[in-house]
Design an enzyme around this catalytic site. Sequence first.
Site, PDB file in Angstrom:
ATOM      1  N   ASN A 207       1.247   6.031  -1.728  1.00 15.32           N
ATOM      2  CA  ASN A 207       1.909   7.328  -1.029  1.00 15.32           C
ATOM      3  C   ASN A 207       3.099   7.768  -2.012  1.00 15.32           C
ATOM      4  OD1 ASN A 207       0.496   6.849   1.149  1.00 15.32           O
ATOM      5  ND2 ASN A 207       2.225   5.675   2.239  1.00 15.32           N
TER       6      ASN A 207
ATOM      7  N   ARG B  63       0.902  -1.385   0.007  1.00 10.66           N
ATOM      8  CA  ARG B  63      -0.022  -0.124  -0.050  1.00 10.66           C
ATOM      9  C   ARG B  63       0.704   1.371  -0.174  1.00 10.66           C
ATOM     10  NH1 ARG B  63      -5.767   0.933   2.862  1.00 10.66           N
ATOM     11  NH2 ARG B  63      -6.205   2.960   2.099  1.00 10.66           N
TER      12      ARG B  63
ATOM     13  N   HIS C 281       3.970  11.477  -2.072  1.00  4.46           N
ATOM     14  CA  HIS C 281       3.237  12.071  -0.749  1.00  4.46           C
ATOM     15  C   HIS C 281       4.237  12.561   0.174  1.00  4.46           C
ATOM     16  CE1 HIS C 281      -0.312  10.771  -2.798  1.00  4.46           C
ATOM     17  NE2 HIS C 281      -1.144  11.276  -1.934  1.00  4.46           N
TER      18      HIS C 281
HETATM   19  N1  GLY Z   1      -4.152   7.291   0.249  1.00  2.00           N
HETATM   20  C1  GLY Z   1      -3.551   6.598   0.428  1.00  2.00           C
HETATM   21  C2  GLY Z   1      -3.931   5.232   0.810  1.00  2.00           C
HETATM   22  O1  GLY Z   1      -5.058   5.272   0.787  1.00  2.00           O
HETATM   23  O2  GLY Z   1      -3.092   4.314   1.333  1.00  2.00           O
END
Ligand code: GLY
Length: 367
Positions: free
Chosen positions: A252, A248, A255
């Site tokens: 990012n 996941r 980010h």
């Molecule tokens: N916006 C990043 C996530 O949902 O992991």
Amino acid sequence: MTSDETRVEVRTAAAYEVVIGHGLADRLPALVGDARRVAVIHPETLAETAEACRKTLVAHGYEPHTIQVPDAEKAKAADVAAFCWSVLGASGFTRSDVVVGLGGGSTTDLAGFVAATWLRGVRLVQVPTTLLGMVDAAVGGKTGINTAQGKNLVGAFHEPAGVLCDLGALQTLPRGEVVSGLAEVVKCGFVADPGILDLVESDPTGATDPGSDVLRELVVRAVRVKAAVVAVDLRENRSDAAGGGVGRQALNYGHTFGHAVERVERYEFRHGAAVAIGMRYVAELARLAGQLDRATADRHREVLQLVGLPTTYRAGLWEPLHDAMRVDKKTRGDALRFVVLESLARPMILTSPEPALLTAAYAEILG
Ligand code: GLY
């Protein structure tokens, strides 16, 4: 099922569907299911839509309660969550009742948090009305509020029972909001589905037109990327060291630097604009680190510019940016970590790059 409806399944432990199409209000009762009371959390700007939901729910025998919360980021506050809890308490909300989040990413983050915490978790249906909400915030179960110390410091993973993305809602969004949401779409293109980049490049005007087939296809593809990523790493536990990709954390991308820009700009910068600059920064960082070829790094600038997203940033701010990135290292120890690409759709983690590389990448993106 209407003819233009697409369903994307999010295959986590409690699988659910993201429905993308037009005029999906009649889908809400089926997702609400066996509940009696339904709390529809919405901002003032969506009072009319909330009222339409209320009428639909009444017509299906539910007891709806609309809860109006402040617009945008102001919704993500402890006192707003406490206000929502007080309404749920006053209406006798039980564990079998349902919270609906109707609005942009801030509203769905708040509604998710309220649903996660009331009686230790009640059913949640998300109805995102912005591009950012549809392709990112409302899918994947991250919920949260902000504190004086920073954004999203308090929250919970709480997956929805379903997500309804009514593309008609995008028609009334300010163009800047659509463009901002496209940053997360382009992100999905770079980290997982380069077909997204091809689509934007072949029709950049369509990509920013809420009524176009291109934008519809971009939403579907971005949601598919997000669904695939959270299906293998819902809680963002996976790291390079564990093997099998970055999980996941790929979401990012851009980010770390993007959040730093937001902080330096005192959150008066749109999230998507900051993420666009952040993606450009990590593309240059990866190139300078010898990980990424120049053509792919340049493609970041080209694609983002095509849809009107910024790709440069102001000079003279390295120290506050660096300080902000050190604060935003997501509780993984002291090292600065960046999601970078080793090639298109192949994200990896770059840990503790040399300080000279960090500043050289900043120099590359000065406008
Ligand atoms: N916006 C990043 C996530 O949902 O992991």
